[in-house]
Design an enzyme around this catalytic site. Structure first.
Site, short mmCIF file in Angstrom:
data_model
loop_
_atom_site.label_atom_id
_atom_site.label_comp_id
_atom_site.label_asym_id
_atom_site.label_seq_id
_atom_site.Cartn_x
_atom_site.Cartn_y
_atom_site.Cartn_z
N HIS A 76 0.87 -1.25 0.00
CA HIS A 76 0.15 0.11 0.04
C HIS A 76 0.98 1.06 0.17
O HIS A 76 2.01 1.24 0.82
CB HIS A 76 -0.91 -0.02 1.29
CG HIS A 76 -1.66 1.25 1.20
ND1 HIS A 76 -2.94 1.52 0.32
CD2 HIS A 76 -1.61 2.53 1.97
CE1 HIS A 76 -3.40 2.78 0.63
NE2 HIS A 76 -2.65 3.42 1.56
N ASP A 79 -15.40 2.26 7.57
CA ASP A 79 -14.12 3.09 7.22
C ASP A 79 -14.74 4.00 5.90
O ASP A 79 -14.28 5.29 5.97
CB ASP A 79 -13.01 2.45 6.62
CG ASP A 79 -11.96 3.41 5.96
OD1 ASP A 79 -11.54 4.18 6.95
OD2 ASP A 79 -11.74 3.25 4.81
N ARG A 85 -14.91 12.67 7.34
CA ARG A 85 -13.65 13.22 7.74
C ARG A 85 -13.24 14.36 6.63
O ARG A 85 -12.79 15.31 6.61
CB ARG A 85 -12.48 12.43 7.76
CG ARG A 85 -12.43 11.35 9.09
CD ARG A 85 -11.85 10.42 9.24
NE ARG A 85 -10.03 10.73 9.09
CZ ARG A 85 -9.36 9.89 8.41
NH1 ARG A 85 -9.73 8.66 7.83
NH2 ARG A 85 -8.18 10.44 8.09
N SER A 95 -7.54 3.89 9.09
CA SER A 95 -8.42 3.85 7.61
C SER A 95 -7.62 2.76 6.61
O SER A 95 -8.25 1.79 6.20
CB SER A 95 -8.75 5.01 7.13
OG SER A 95 -9.06 5.09 5.73
N LYS A 115 -8.89 -1.60 5.85
CA LYS A 115 -8.92 -2.28 4.53
C LYS A 115 -8.07 -3.15 4.13
O LYS A 115 -8.30 -4.14 3.59
CB LYS A 115 -9.09 -1.18 3.38
CG LYS A 115 -10.35 -0.31 3.47
CD LYS A 115 -10.01 1.06 2.54
CE LYS A 115 -8.96 1.99 3.06
NZ LYS A 115 -9.32 3.19 2.40
#
Lengths: 430, 430
Positions: B88, B167, B174, B189, B193
């Site tokens: 990620h 989320d 947010r 967050s 995931k």
């Protein structure tokens, strides 16, 4: 955000989040845009939390207050033949002071417009108390209010929806988002309504203690100072008394029982603390409008305050001679031991009265006119074991058990002959 | 609040507002109740602001992450014949690394499930880039995904709505409430995931610099550390590289142009920085699944990574031999002076590419497949006045002026022969 909006809500939130001072233009916009629905509730909730945690300066709080006033109508009492003075209390247990105070000050030649609210939680509401008088109505038009101020000199009625609508929205939002306990937000909420009401002078009764919103003296003083600054910045002559709310005021806590006690004060009797605070606030209101020479105690003694009370209640449909409602059931709490009562906790008594039916948990709940608590002893009094300490009143006897639960640990006794009590007026802030 | 709810949202908000540590039960409840609509958006907004300003402990952040995972489905890749590793990136300009990395690591015998997103703002989206390949589709069913992981070894597709729905709600909230920049909320967050995706190992590329979300090294390191802790707490082998995003990655910024550059890397060429970061992340993924002996550079050299790329794109309907879309218009920006290019600002280039049509301002906007920026010089390169510095690409020539505005002040030259450049990988956190 529409093309006409000069700001973005996220930028305003981030400014306060990052401890910047909001500009006048940012404050004007965000309050107006929230009222218009352009700033969403979740955005105002985030901003309110950032304000609670990071604070606002005096300039920001003044501007915030002005923006909330600008969101609605402003009343104008300048056409009256008398000066106007208003009083606001931050709320306490047994706080019926508005009831004798408004007619008393009117009897001294001052117009007293008291826009009041209903109770929520353990503090009672002035309108709930007066509605225990058969026929009395809280809702007056602006013209009715002005007419009554001119003819009678005093009016206690419901605040219309057109005053500071931004505050009404924000107040409801703060209640559900854990953002009530912010001194700039509390102060601007109170003062936006009071300034919009158009009074020339304002006396604040800021309560401190277990039965009050502010639990410690320093917070109460800060709130008082902030509100006095806001009034001064808006050109309203403002003074605050910080007063004790560790113990309930007077001997009656409820609705009809507080009206009864108020009438006793107007008749020249009543509990010493209620008389003391009523006179102290009356003297401040008179001084604020330039009448320090008038002694309100004379108007209690000569019956003229009672005359105004009767005229004020009658003008709003109330039957001043009708008997007040009484609770169907009562339950006496007796002293568990002998000695001097050294403590009687205001919050516990307030919660007990609330559970007995005098208050409401939700805005739409009804209240019982006769419910409440009548105290037979106050701190400093001598009591003997088995002697009645208080009487619980309710239309529903199943409520006594829960009220007694609230009173567990609410009082202390000492074998010593006397106990020191603190003064009622703790500070005066101008 | 219904009778079944053990908590009240206001109490949870007040706990965090007053700097208390939230209990596991409070966190589980508030995340679940928000997903069910019992906790209102304005309440979660106030809580998010309190979390942003008062922080969360490691235990709170871990539990918050677990609660978001529990709000939806969890994928399970344990039935595959190969270990799985996931990567990620926190997002940057020219960050096409996922495209060569996934097939490269798959060519080394590891299953690589990359659930990706679309771009918003100045950072591009992996799915937007791949959608420039004619026929390629991002939406796969769970069974299609599993089948492709088994047969091809790599899949890059859209994350379904069933993963961590809490989320998704909170992320959108947010965005509009100024509560994005909270390290515990960002970390939870991302990690909710990634953990819900069921990977066995995770390598994080945490970007720092003007083109990244984190602008300074200390914040990037804190975010990296927090995410590694969350992965470790959830039993996922997690490591983070903190990498420079002061300068765009590679020479292509956009959609089709980044696919083109990725194919060059898979063919054994491509810009040095893209190759370096692809290999560094591949080595971390291999080490995390216990294959430190495999050298991914060999799989670039022998063409096997390219074979997986072709199979991966074809399996999702993409025509690997079709020409990529090209922008209809181009505009060359020339060097204003001679010397060494010492700085090329990633954010400025990202915003220029966005304005040219490569990115979107709102979720529902389309992107141009051919739009973007191709860089002809990178920091450290010698340039002469009038030499092409970059080429702007768009289907719409009216966009060039606004893109050039974004590039004002985006680069510096020095008369000195060489300039120091900082390393690409700045830190490694395990």
């Amino acid at each position: 955000m529409t093309d006409a909006d000069p700001f973005d809500a996220v930028d305003v939130i981030i400014s306060k989040r990052d401890k910047a001072e909001l500009s006048d233009a940012q404050i004007d916009w965000v309050v107006d845009a929230y009222t218009r629905g352009v700033v969403a509730h979740e955005q105002m909730a985030a901003l309110a939390m950032a304000i609670l945690l990071n604070g606002m300066t005096r300039r920001e709080t003044s501007r915030w207050t002005a923006a909330m006033i600008a969101s609605g109508d402003r009343m104008d009492f300048s056409g009256l033949s008398r000066p106007t003075a208003d009083k606001h209390s931050t709320g306490g247990v047994g706080d019926k002071i508005t009831l004798p105070l408004a007619p008393l000050v009117a009897a001294c030649g001052v117009a007293v417009p008291q826009l009041s609210g209903r109770g929520l939680g353990h503090t009672g509401g002035t309108l709930d108390k007066l509605e225990s008088i058969p026929g009395w109505r809280a809702d007056l038009s602006y013209d009715e209010m002005l007419g009554q101020l001119e003819s009678v000199g005093a009016v206690i009625c419901a605040a219309g929806a057109s005053l500071a609508p931004a505050d009404k929205l924000l107040y409801a939002l703060r209640d559900v988002t854990g953002t009530v306990e912010s001194i700039p937000l509390i102060a601007s909420s109170v003062m936006s309504k009071k300034i919009a009401e158009g009074t020339g002078a304002l006396v604040l009764d800021v309560k401190v203690g277990s039965g009050a919103f502010m639990k410690d003296l320093a917070s109460a003083q800060e709130l008082a100072r902030t509100m006095v600054e806001l009034g001064t910045d808006a050109g309203v002559s403002t003074v605050a008394l910080v007063t004790d709310m560790g113990t309930p005021l007077g001997q009656a806590v409820g609705n009809a029982v507080e009206v009864q006690e108020s009438v006793e004060v107007l008749a020249g009797g009543g509990p010493a603390d209620v008389v003391e605070l009523t006179l102290a606030l009356a003297r401040e209101m008179l001084a604020a409008v330039g009448r320090p020479d008038v002694d309100p105690a004379d108007r209690l003694a000569d019956g003229s305050a009672m005359d105004v009370w009767r005229a004020m209640i009658s003008a709003q449909g109330g039957d001043v001679d009708a008997p007040l409602p009484e609770a169907r059931e009562q339950h006496v709490v007796v002293a568990p031991g002998s000695g001097t009562l050294t403590r009687l906790d205001a919050l516990s008594v307030g919660v007990a009265a609330w559970r007995l039916g005098a208050g409401r948990a939700r805005k739409e709940d009804p209240v019982q006119a006769g419910a409440g608590v009548v105290l037979h002893a106050k701190p400093g009094d001598q009591v003997r074991a088995g002697q009645p300490l208080m009487t619980l009143l309710s239309d529903d006897s199943t409520r006594f058990a829960r009220a007694e639960e609230a009173l567990e640990g609410a009082y202390d006794f000492s074998p010593q002959a006397d106990a020191s009590t603190q003064p009622l007026v703790l500070d005066r802030i101008t």
